[in-house]
Design a protein around this motif. Sequence first.
Motif, PDB file in Angstrom:
ATOM      1  N   LYS A 125       0.891  -1.251  -0.158  1.00 15.85           N
ATOM      2  CA  LYS A 125      -0.237   0.169   0.023  1.00 15.85           C
ATOM      3  C   LYS A 125       0.936   1.073   0.188  1.00 15.85           C
ATOM      4  CE  LYS A 125      -4.294  -1.885   2.044  1.00 15.85           C
ATOM      5  NZ  LYS A 125      -5.452  -1.323   3.443  1.00 15.85           N
ATOM      6  N   LYS A 205       1.433 -10.391   8.095  1.00 17.54           N
ATOM      7  CA  LYS A 205       0.627 -10.291   7.535  1.00 17.54           C
ATOM      8  C   LYS A 205       1.230 -10.214   6.169  1.00 17.54           C
ATOM      9  CE  LYS A 205       0.602  -4.832   5.722  1.00 17.54           C
ATOM     10  NZ  LYS A 205       0.388  -3.868   6.194  1.00 17.54           N
ATOM     11  N   ARG A 219      -8.138  -8.914   3.622  1.00 14.60           N
ATOM     12  CA  ARG A 219      -6.895  -7.931   4.635  1.00 14.60           C
ATOM     13  C   ARG A 219      -7.326  -7.059   5.423  1.00 14.60           C
ATOM     14  NH1 ARG A 219      -2.537  -5.237   0.990  1.00 14.60           N
ATOM     15  NH2 ARG A 219      -1.652  -4.193   2.604  1.00 14.60           N
TER      16      ARG A 219
HETATM   17  N1  GLY Z   1      -2.232  -1.288   7.156  1.00 12.82           N
HETATM   18  C1  GLY Z   1      -2.935  -2.588   7.067  1.00 12.82           C
HETATM   19  C2  GLY Z   1      -2.911  -2.847   5.463  1.00 12.82           C
HETATM   20  O1  GLY Z   1      -1.254  -2.491   5.333  1.00 12.82           O
HETATM   21  O2  GLY Z   1      -3.844  -2.958   5.168  1.00 12.82           O
END
Ligand code: GLY
Length: 337
Positions: A125, A205, A219
Amino acid sequence: MANRDIIRQLLEHFRRKDTRNAVVLTDENVERYYSGYFAELSGCVSMDKIVVPAGECSKSIETAIRIWQYLAEKQYDKNTFLLNFGGGMVCDLGGFVASTYKRGIPFANCPTTLLAMIDAGIGGKTGVDLQDLKNAVGTFYFPDIQLPADIILLQTLPDKEFRSGFGELVKYALIGSHELFQDLCKLESFKELKPEFLDFCIDFKQKIVKEDPLDHNLRHILNFGHTIGHAIESYYAELGDPIAHGLAVAQGLYYESLLSYKLGHLPQEEWLQIAEFLPKHFDIMPLSGELLEKLTYYMLNDKKNCNNLINFTLLDRIGHATPNFQIASDSLITFNH
Ligand code: GLY
């Protein structure tokens, strides 16, 4: 002194891709570590650096334009490698510039804050703010190499920033690992982190991003604590007294856990553990009527909402969360407990 793994991976990548130019994007706080850290790379590629003022004020389209202009004036081509050396602001801004300059140049993040190591530096992102609207303009654009976190860099991290990163780390424990939560409960201070704690967050993550890279559904669980957290951040920004992201998120974790309990998702004993743990490390402000109204206004403006309902991730238990509950703002009255 640089982390050997980081330098080795970069050198290998540069050789494989025949990279001739690398530009390090950094901020005024981190710049002093730059030459010592990347000295070894200059034997392999031509190194340049761009330094922006530290802080959220640099995460703007104006800064992006200045960087595009610099890259263009220096005639950097499409094979130029951008290396973001800094915290979340540098990673988000640099990723955005990398994704747009010449329709995309290769890049990697070398995060220097806890928050960037476990969150902003992973997952593709990128973005800049539009005045108060955080991350209003951005792209999904994935780094060419995912560099390992160098925890030595945390030794010089100011306490406030460390605590802010700890807020995000607690989020990972709540949504992903009961065991990590138990370990965190044993800590006297948030600075006693073990490398395995970071490894867990980074792996977690990466797995979520692999399954839902473009943030369509799964997500969203990474947003636990962020619906209220972002509202708190906007509230303080409007007051002209900005709060660190992770400190707002920690308060969001508290209130979104309370919401999960009140709505019958989270067992009471688990809520009580969370309610005991979070205030040991973070200030949790009471959400009284007028403040709650203000925060609700920000929450209703969140881009994830539809039909005037607010999108929340809720906890089912410590270590497991479910995304995408659409909740009416009236339910938030429950915070006046
Ligand atoms: N910080 C949340 C994401 O990267 O989706």
